[in-house]
Design a protein around this motif. Sequence first.
Motif, mmCIF file in Angstrom:
data_model
loop_
_atom_site.group_PDB
_atom_site.id
_atom_site.type_symbol
_atom_site.label_atom_id
_atom_site.label_comp_id
_atom_site.label_asym_id
_atom_site.label_seq_id
_atom_site.Cartn_x
_atom_site.Cartn_y
_atom_site.Cartn_z
ATOM 1 N N GLN A 71 -3.033 57.705 75.613
ATOM 2 C CA GLN A 71 -1.619 57.801 75.220
ATOM 3 C C GLN A 71 -1.462 57.636 73.709
ATOM 4 O O GLN A 71 -0.673 58.346 73.080
ATOM 5 N N ALA A 72 -2.242 56.740 73.142
ATOM 6 C CA ALA A 72 -2.153 56.489 71.698
ATOM 7 C C ALA A 72 -2.603 57.690 70.880
ATOM 8 O O ALA A 72 -1.955 58.059 69.889
ATOM 9 N N ILE A 73 -3.701 58.341 71.296
ATOM 10 C CA ILE A 73 -4.195 59.460 70.487
ATOM 11 C C ILE A 73 -3.277 60.677 70.582
ATOM 12 O O ILE A 73 -3.060 61.382 69.595
ATOM 13 N N PHE A 74 -2.680 60.900 71.772
ATOM 14 C CA PHE A 74 -1.778 62.054 71.899
ATOM 15 C C PHE A 74 -0.454 61.802 71.187
ATOM 16 O O PHE A 74 0.161 62.735 70.664
ATOM 17 N N TYR A 78 3.580 58.175 81.276
ATOM 18 C CA TYR A 78 2.719 57.946 82.447
ATOM 19 C C TYR A 78 2.450 56.455 82.634
ATOM 20 O O TYR A 78 2.061 55.760 81.688
ATOM 21 N N SER A 79 2.684 55.966 83.848
ATOM 22 C CA SER A 79 2.535 54.527 84.115
ATOM 23 C C SER A 79 1.344 54.211 85.013
ATOM 24 O O SER A 79 1.108 53.057 85.343
ATOM 25 N N GLY A 80 0.598 55.232 85.403
ATOM 26 C CA GLY A 80 -0.576 54.998 86.237
ATOM 27 C C GLY A 80 -1.751 54.506 85.414
ATOM 28 O O GLY A 80 -1.641 54.301 84.201
ATOM 29 N N SER A 81 -2.879 54.340 86.083
ATOM 30 C CA SER A 81 -4.042 53.783 85.395
ATOM 31 C C SER A 81 -5.220 54.752 85.306
ATOM 32 O O SER A 81 -6.241 54.431 84.713
ATOM 33 N N ASP A 82 -5.076 55.944 85.901
ATOM 34 C CA ASP A 82 -6.207 56.882 85.875
ATOM 35 C C ASP A 82 -5.856 58.110 85.048
ATOM 36 O O ASP A 82 -4.720 58.588 85.067
ATOM 37 N N GLU A 83 -6.851 58.620 84.342
ATOM 38 C CA GLU A 83 -6.596 59.761 83.457
ATOM 39 C C GLU A 83 -6.318 61.047 84.222
ATOM 40 O O GLU A 83 -5.677 61.959 83.706
ATOM 41 N N ALA A 84 -6.771 61.130 85.481
ATOM 42 C CA ALA A 84 -6.528 62.350 86.266
ATOM 43 C C ALA A 84 -5.033 62.579 86.448
ATOM 44 O O ALA A 84 -4.524 63.681 86.225
ATOM 45 N N LEU A 105 -2.657 61.313 84.640
ATOM 46 C CA LEU A 105 -2.068 61.505 83.314
ATOM 47 C C LEU A 105 -2.178 62.967 82.880
ATOM 48 O O LEU A 105 -1.186 63.566 82.444
ATOM 49 N N PHE A 106 -3.365 63.540 83.018
ATOM 50 C CA PHE A 106 -3.538 64.925 82.583
ATOM 51 C C PHE A 106 -2.833 65.916 83.511
ATOM 52 O O PHE A 106 -2.375 66.969 83.064
ATOM 53 N N ASP A 107 -2.727 65.572 84.791
ATOM 54 C CA ASP A 107 -1.968 66.424 85.716
ATOM 55 C C ASP A 107 -0.500 66.483 85.304
ATOM 56 O O ASP A 107 0.120 67.556 85.300
ATOM 57 N N ALA A 150 4.021 69.488 82.755
ATOM 58 C CA ALA A 150 5.071 69.496 81.733
ATOM 59 C C ALA A 150 4.865 70.626 80.728
ATOM 60 O O ALA A 150 5.828 71.290 80.308
ATOM 61 N N ALA A 151 3.605 70.853 80.339
ATOM 62 C CA ALA A 151 3.308 71.936 79.388
ATOM 63 C C ALA A 151 3.635 73.298 79.992
ATOM 64 O O ALA A 151 4.192 74.172 79.312
ATOM 65 N N LEU A 152 3.301 73.465 81.266
ATOM 66 C CA LEU A 152 3.569 74.739 81.949
ATOM 67 C C LEU A 152 5.070 74.995 82.047
ATOM 68 O O LEU A 152 5.546 76.111 81.774
ATOM 69 N N GLN A 153 5.812 73.961 82.406
ATOM 70 C CA GLN A 153 7.273 74.103 82.488
ATOM 71 C C GLN A 153 7.867 74.393 81.113
ATOM 72 O O GLN A 153 8.803 75.183 80.978
#
Length: 200
Positions: A102-105, A139-145, A147-149, A154-157
């Motif tokens: 989250q920090a790098i993006f 994103y409030s979850g803990s797994d990167e999968a 997060l990227f989903d 969002a990017a597609l929309q």
Amino acid sequence: MTKQEFASRLQNACAAVTAAEQELTEIDSRFGDADHGLTMSKIAKAVSAAAGESEGGIQAMLDDAAMAVLNGGSAVPLWNTWLDGLQEEAPEGNEIDTAGIQAIFAKALKALSDMSGAKVGDKTMMDALIPASQAIAAYSGSDEAGLFDAAAQAALQGAEASKQFVSKFGRAKSYGEQTIGTPDAGAASMAYFFQGLARP
């Protein structure tokens, strides 16, 4: 997420962009220079190679990717700035957690926003990147999968929504309302990038 897992996602993102080269060229041919597909394919191949060959940690890999794209084309300064923003906040080691992602993006979005000045609705790559970045931040979850989903959706929309906008930047700007109905090529390529990033 390990450096190797991150590298694999980056390479999948690049493969998705490369596979869409013809479509991106077709979109860009309507109101642009018809070179976006080729430019993005070059960028994607350069980033993919850098991700695969980098010998340092995550920060070094992203720095290598940013440097690798400096090879010509109108999208290059934008992608270089974005990738460079990613590496600025990246850990030097070989692991990154969800908060780190989250920090790098967030840093990368700020860097590119400061440079381009484009916002959602201006019909640019930011129409996909800003929603994707916001989805990552929220994103409030803990797994990167997950997060990227979320980012990919969002990017597609965002890219789809760019069809409704009037171009405000670049060559397409001169076509005004004629650009309504066609997605922005930069938003489309960014959406493909995030679709690939969602593949481990």
